[in-house]
Design a protein around this motif. Sequence first.
Motif, PDB file in Angstrom:
ATOM      1  N   SER A   1       0.854  -1.195   0.000  1.00 14.83           N
ATOM      2  CA  SER A   1       0.000   0.000   0.000  1.00 14.83           C
ATOM      3  C   SER A   1       0.886   1.240   0.000  1.00 14.83           C
ATOM      4  O   SER A   1       0.679   2.172   0.784  1.00 14.83           O
TER       5      SER A   1
ATOM      6  N   SER B   1       1.330   3.865  -1.780  1.00 12.79           N
ATOM      7  CA  SER B   1       0.864   5.243  -1.969  1.00 12.79           C
ATOM      8  C   SER B   1       0.369   5.840  -0.652  1.00 12.79           C
ATOM      9  O   SER B   1       0.517   7.035  -0.419  1.00 12.79           O
TER      10      SER B   1
ATOM     11  N   ALA C   1      -0.632   3.528  -8.201  1.00 12.01           N
ATOM     12  CA  ALA C   1      -1.846   2.883  -7.695  1.00 12.01           C
ATOM     13  C   ALA C   1      -2.974   2.989  -8.709  1.00 12.01           C
ATOM     14  O   ALA C   1      -3.893   2.175  -8.713  1.00 12.01           O
TER      15      ALA C   1
ATOM     16  N   THR D   1       1.877   0.847 -13.610  1.00  6.41           N
ATOM     17  CA  THR D   1       2.701  -0.201 -13.024  1.00  6.41           C
ATOM     18  C   THR D   1       2.887  -1.338 -14.023  1.00  6.41           C
ATOM     19  O   THR D   1       1.940  -1.748 -14.670  1.00  6.41           O
TER      20      THR D   1
ATOM     21  N   HIS E   1      -0.839  -5.597  -1.542  1.00  2.00           N
ATOM     22  CA  HIS E   1      -1.185  -4.499  -2.452  1.00  2.00           C
ATOM     23  C   HIS E   1       0.048  -3.608  -2.613  1.00  2.00           C
ATOM     24  O   HIS E   1       0.191  -2.637  -1.896  1.00  2.00           O
TER      25      HIS E   1
ATOM     26  N   GLU F   1       1.073  -1.388  -4.587  1.00  2.00           N
ATOM     27  CA  GLU F   1       0.932   0.046  -4.892  1.00  2.00           C
ATOM     28  C   GLU F   1       0.225   0.780  -3.772  1.00  2.00           C
ATOM     29  O   GLU F   1       0.008   1.950  -3.846  1.00  2.00           O
TER      30      GLU F   1
END
Length: 499
Positions: free
Chosen positions: A187, A189, A472, A476, A497, A499
């Motif tokens: 996660s 971002s 996100a 990517t 996750h 991103e």
Amino acid sequence: MHVRRHVIHLVTVAVSLALLTGAAVVGWAWKTSLLPDSYDVTSYGYHDYGGGAVPAEAAAHGLHHAHVGTSVARLHGPTGVPDVRFRLVAQRTTIRLASGQKVEALTFDGRAPGPELRVRQGDLVEVTLVNRDVEPGVTIHWHGVDLPNAEDGVAGVTQDAVLPGASHTYRFRAEQHGTFWYHSHESSSTQVDRGLFGALVIEPRQSQTAETLDLAIVSHVFDGTDTINGVPGVQHRRVAPGSDVRLRLVNADDNPKGFLLSGTRFRVLAIDGTDLTGPTPLERTTLELAAGGRYDVGFTMPDRPVALRVEGTPALLALSKDGRTVAPIEQGVTTTFDPLGYGEPSETPFDAQSTFQRRFRLEIGRKPGFLDGKPGMQWTINGGIYPDVPMLMVERGDLVLLEIVNSTSKVHPMHLHGHHALVLSRDGRPLTGSPWWTDTLDVQPGERYELAFRADNPGLWMEHCHNLGHAAAGLTMHLGYVGVTTPFRTGGDAHNHPE
Ligand code: C2O
Ligand code: CU
């Protein structure tokens, strides 16, 4: 009369065409835009072999079904007794900035940025990550360090996110030297924005110079407040005139950042953890640093004060002999540093004339469509919306030409994991200065870069925009080595996750 009829006819044709293509786009996007609950990153998008050899096994079965393969889990760092050990505890922390502002942060060891890690080139480094209470999990990615793939810290690709209460150990030999940084790649971002990052400095095996002030400068915006090493506003540092100073600038935000040095001439000594050759003195020059990028600057401390400002913000590092004086901002700053023609040319292991085994072109665009079922303006790679993006397929030893074109109106700091690429040209203009090796390259609107790198580090490596919000939102991809597989899964209900 005649004319009017023609116009009406043309309008009808245009509308029906638009409806037709619109329907086709929507129908297609709908089909491919819902991500499965969890997936193997090697199974989405399409494999792009860059015009190079397509191995029979991969062609026949698809890479993810390859019977013989190397799991990323086996591509780990060296065993043996580490030269240096760290332990980093990820936790939720309310930090108070010097201005009094409170920030609900995510921290390593209760601080944001996390502790500066300093090691020496050649060290076997061991870092144990402990996650106290950060949901949904944490990892550590060693940004810019070309280490073995299993140590790369990407949730769902090279490991599972470390859940609250759990821990994970990273081991790698520090082969490079220079300025790097570490951050969570779960996660990311959110977690990088909230503070899960810090500087990693690898000092050269023999320090050539006796720098008397060698400082990592990590800049980040916390809840709208610009900081240098977590401090907003002015911070003072006493430095004796004649001292050698090296400031290691790290941009830990999503947008480019301007740094302005006043009171002295300076040299840019390194970019993205790689020394430049023959750097010449600069003045009245803004350094615009890509999100995720690093510039090392050096100078001899003059008698008068020196100031490093984050442009357009109150964040300022004041260096002076009395520890109290702030150098005034210089008038007439007109130039922005351009690495394309800075320093002296020197030998490189390959160049634009070399023979490339693979050539890839990535064009970043934008179009309306669906991302995971949600409509909107989406980023595209070569016209496709994530996960309909290429996976760049290489074999160990390949020399790879990578062309990146930005056809959008936003800057994209493109970051390749596990490798450093040599800049060959920008908009067709070849590099004329020092070799410029990069791991995080700002590609401005309308720009086109040609890069070259040696595929010498087998694994599955992310290639993404380091505006982590863009990543996100689909900017990517991965670089994959033929035959490398992963037991980890990303997305949907999985807790990974990246991103
Ligand atoms: Cu700074 Cu994919 O990372
Ligand atoms: Cu971007």
